[in-house]
Design a protein around this motif. Sequence first.
Motif, PDB file in Angstrom:
ATOM      1  N   GLY A   8     -56.082  26.219  35.580  1.00 42.07           N
ATOM      2  CA  GLY A   8     -54.703  26.585  35.901  1.00 42.07           C
ATOM      3  C   GLY A   8     -53.706  25.886  34.996  1.00 42.07           C
ATOM      4  O   GLY A   8     -53.938  25.761  33.780  1.00 42.07           O
ATOM      5  N   GLY A   9     -52.622  25.440  35.576  1.00 47.94           N
ATOM      6  CA  GLY A   9     -51.558  24.817  34.787  1.00 47.94           C
ATOM      7  C   GLY A   9     -50.455  25.812  34.487  1.00 47.94           C
ATOM      8  O   GLY A   9     -49.922  25.875  33.378  1.00 47.94           O
ATOM      9  N   THR A  10     -50.088  26.605  35.500  1.00 47.57           N
ATOM     10  CA  THR A  10     -49.158  27.724  35.267  1.00 47.57           C
ATOM     11  C   THR A  10     -47.807  27.276  34.749  1.00 47.57           C
ATOM     12  O   THR A  10     -47.288  27.863  33.805  1.00 47.57           O
ATOM     13  N   ILE A  11     -47.214  26.243  35.357  1.00 46.07           N
ATOM     14  CA  ILE A  11     -45.867  25.905  34.872  1.00 46.07           C
ATOM     15  C   ILE A  11     -45.949  25.084  33.591  1.00 46.07           C
ATOM     16  O   ILE A  11     -44.938  24.702  33.035  1.00 46.07           O
ATOM     17  N   GLU A  12     -47.199  24.870  33.130  1.00 46.68           N
ATOM     18  CA  GLU A  12     -47.388  24.216  31.836  1.00 46.68           C
ATOM     19  C   GLU A  12     -47.837  25.238  30.796  1.00 46.68           C
ATOM     20  O   GLU A  12     -48.315  24.883  29.719  1.00 46.68           O
TER      21      GLU A  12
END
Lengths: 656, 656
Positions: free
Chosen positions: B277-281
């Motif tokens: 994940g790491g969507t806002i990254e």
Amino acid sequence: MRFNRIGALGASSIGVLLSAMVIVGCGPQQAAQVSQAPASSTADLMKQRGLSEADVSAALQTYTPTGKKDEYITFASGGHGGNMIVIGVPSMRILKYVGVFTPEPWQGYGYGDQSQQVLDMGSRFGKDMTWGDMHHPALSETKGDYDGKYIFVNDKANARIAVVDLHDFVTKQIVTSELIQSDHGATFVTPNTEYVVESSQYPAPLGGGYAPIEQFQDKYRGAVIFWKFDREKGKLDKSESFAMELPPYMQDLADAGKLDSEGWVFINSFNTEMAWGGTIEGNPPMESGASQNDMDYLHIINLKKAIEVAKAGKTTTIAGMPVIMLETANAEGLLHLVGEPKSPHGVDVTPDGKELVVSGKLDTHATVYSFEKLKGAIEAKNYDGKDRYGVPILPFNDVIRGQVEIGLGPLHTQYDDKGNAYTSVFIESTVAKWSLKDLKVLEKVKVHYNVGHIVAAEGDTVSPDGKYLIAMNKWALDRFNKVGPLLPQNFQLINIGSEPMQLIYDMPLPLGEPHYAQMIKADKMSPVDVYKPAGYDVVTDAASPNAVKAQEERIERKGKTVDVYMTSVRSHFTPDIIRVKKDDTVNLHITNVEQAHDATHGFTIGSYDVHSSLEPGKHVDITFVADKEGTFPFYCTEFCSALHLEMAGYFLVEPN
Amino acid sequence: MRFNRIGALGASSIGVLLSAMVIVGCGPQQAAQVSQAPASSTADLMKQRGLSEADVSAALQTYTPTGKKDEYITFASGGHGGNMIVIGVPSMRILKYVGVFTPEPWQGYGYGDQSQQVLDMGSRFGKDMTWGDMHHPALSETKGDYDGKYIFVNDKANARIAVVDLHDFVTKQIVTSELIQSDHGATFVTPNTEYVVESSQYPAPLGGGYAPIEQFQDKYRGAVIFWKFDREKGKLDKSESFAMELPPYMQDLADAGKLDSEGWVFINSFNTEMAWGGTIEGNPPMESGASQNDMDYLHIINLKKAIEVAKAGKTTTIAGMPVIMLETANAEGLLHLVGEPKSPHGVDVTPDGKELVVSGKLDTHATVYSFEKLKGAIEAKNYDGKDRYGVPILPFNDVIRGQVEIGLGPLHTQYDDKGNAYTSVFIESTVAKWSLKDLKVLEKVKVHYNVGHIVAAEGDTVSPDGKYLIAMNKWALDRFNKVGPLLPQNFQLINIGSEPMQLIYDMPLPLGEPHYAQMIKADKMSPVDVYKPAGYDVVTDAASPNAVKAQEERIERKGKTVDVYMTSVRSHFTPDIIRVKKDDTVNLHITNVEQAHDATHGFTIGSYDVHSSLEPGKHVDITFVADKEGTFPFYCTEFCSALHLEMAGYFLVEPN
């Protein structure tokens, strides 16, 4: 590495699958092939399963096919489970379990800031209570009829009342007063739900102090609290509530007058002997000490007048509650007593409000009191002396219409739409149907075993429906498969529309020991499917100031405090990586931005005991300290979509 | 004061009533008059309630008249309710709710010293866990068949396993290892319950430390723990247990081999992409990141050999657990991988142990692996390369027998006694019946809506029974009366003995989100009715050293510690007055000396949050500090007799 693609969907198919999920969220979809099942022959099935003609009739009266709805909804207290059980009638299926006094993680109740605030309202003497002993639910009423808006429940062990809002079936408030140390005559509502009645059971010094048990008669007291309900806010308003001191008899059940008797409240009692046990100190146990007298006292309270007296400030404040003391109650004529045969356990006002039925558990009768006669005796000051606390006693023979010989251990009475009363008979395990007009038992139906309360369809309102009655049996014994020493209760559904009555369903209930229930016509209820707008705080019943919108997710740090503004939607949390330092205070603000019916998510961080349920539109806040460094997965705990398992992320706590 | 005796029972009658109660305690008594209900006409009822011929058939297949027993018992996990639900089949009535990971006051679970000890075993990193996310129950087995003695359940959120003893349906033990941070491939037992399998889901550094998420591939790992079960003690033995390190794929479900494949364990996985994940990254969410590859990896573990390697000490101890590291597993040939189409969510060994069925949730097929071919490839070292962790990969085409086109979103497979397999199809909301021999779909039945696991009668054993199958549906939508935004699940009972299959019951289940269940023939169970001898400690399963006998009740003070030796029997506690000083430590030792079936009492002290359930013969200890002076009623919380309300006393805390 060589992968063979045999029928695997390409990455491009994922979008198609996810779209399919959204459709599912909005309504039933069609399956490609569906079986059409043949009906087995009734005769074959009867033979095969050993069913009688009566069993077939009962089966067809209760079986509710897929997609069909129940006609009535029963709200049962959960006893010492502390929570409320919602049951469909006639199918007798459990439709919901509502967290009230005991934390319940499926619904996130007690997990997360909002519901924790509700539970915190119920602390006593600064101590958290982690369970409750729920006895008597009361649906809100308008003109003496259920209106389907709210339900109130009590916790006998810790003298508490909770308010459950039926627009979403969520507990919104718990109130308690340290004035009293237990309650049993709770909850009962006045005909327009102006007040919720809570009377104590076991006497104690008012306000919770210590007094030697030997001073029981002088220092111990009962009390009844009248909690004012603010319907607009959906909350009990402590500032408008008041109490009345009562003698140290053990007040038992209560009922509010209606129609002719509106403005009056009735509470029965046992232990007018004022026994307090002391077995290893040479006294008889309370069970025999409290069972010596032939009569106990029914309490008759003029609530309308008591409200005026309380408003006039003729009260003493104890434990923050204005209390009309006995001396004032006597001086103002607010309280009268009348004999009731032998350790009674139910007082139930008739649908027309003209009479009260009381049953003595150590007496074989139901006694029918005339409200007109009670009122007449009070107005005429026709007293049969006073008790040692100066409370006037009305003459029993002058205020009753008569008695009905019911059987061994009669307890509680409900009503139907044809002028009949139904009384549970604990020791002989029957429900007796009798004519209110003729005061004659018409019929009995056997139940298994030891019935406590009974509930008929709208059976304590101004307009009972008849049709169904549930016997709430305390023992189950041989009724069900063995499941170890702790047995479920047995709720037996009885068709009271038929003559004779017909027992049509046995329902094991292993979620506490329900004491009482109320049964409402299902079409009076109109709960919501989805919280609107998204970002809804279920305790304030308004949009949360911390609500998060899609695309506005963010992590904000101020010093050692980290605010995480997160959304959930099939099938991801945003953000899905949260980085904090050890000992940071973490405020999670999570909005489930879904607006599709049943699109519930859950949120947990492993090993941090952080958990929440996120129904569509719901917002939760969760506050905790990141006191353990490490790598903690978080994930969705509701199987929400085909890619539910991928709805996960990491809570990363870096060392300091 | 003048009391009129109209039919009131004299004091001498009390003895009679109490005797009647004792009789009730020993068995059903006869009621004086009992209604014989007439059977309403089937045709009338069908018309009145809108029932079809198929509905009548379904009703008669499921309706279980009063006193008749269910044929099967289903044990369903309670999902994030944290507790276990016991259901009778075909009536689909809930027979018991068993506290496991979440305190439950009706059964006194988590209230009182004994059960609190069990919950304390489940703390993680020194933190109490107040709930759990229960997924997969596993009944104990003998020769691959359910023996009805124990059931094991997992908590996915906090990587825990609990042991429930089916002689009394009580949770006896919780074990956890901080080696892993979640589990999903749990619990599954080997054919004689030598080991209970628990594999992790979300990878993390082994032992619970911190590592940056960017080092996912290097520092994060999965693992599988093999918990040794000591059947004689009824406990998992941590000292004989061991684990194996796994690559950081997300291990999903597991199954133990049986018959031909006994000694082997199979675990499937998703996210061989190792997305985090790491969507806002700027990364894709895990739901798409983890869905890129056409194949994931089925893990094939030689447990028999692994036990030898662990016994030989070729392990590294992490978080107190001996772990066979990947390097050793590879060197010893303990672990192999093989491709499995696309994000699979079930691996289910066939009754003969010769094959394994895996379904990919993003694939439309069920894939059937041949154990003989798997073993052959392993022995021949017929590898298709190795993964980046050095684990050999077997060639997919060489080890499968074939695939069956099932439909959109196939998940889990169960078996019947006629050579058929049944696979849940999540997205299209059906259950597909298919021939294991021919690998052809025979029939589908529609369910409502989005079925996850399914359970057939003994459907994962060496000898499935057929007859019944429950579809555990994740969404309920329009199936039941509205109860607010949080809906129950829907368990749909399907007659799989008929052709075509017939949907015969809809059961709403509002007690968590059950993931999996197991269904056992009821006559294999033999739980006790009463704890013998009285004074039984349900956690040690032996007489308590603190057990109290009638006539030996007493209160002992030593300094500031007060020991209260108490008994309960209808209808009194002895002693019924307890006097202590503020800040005394109080040890209550309560034995329910009743030996009659269903003669349960409860014990609570108001405002002290003290509560317990006392089944017949049970002993509980409750320890607390009397930190608030005052007058606190205690009473019995189970309606045990006509004089139940009089079963009360006072806990008196004098000021210092």
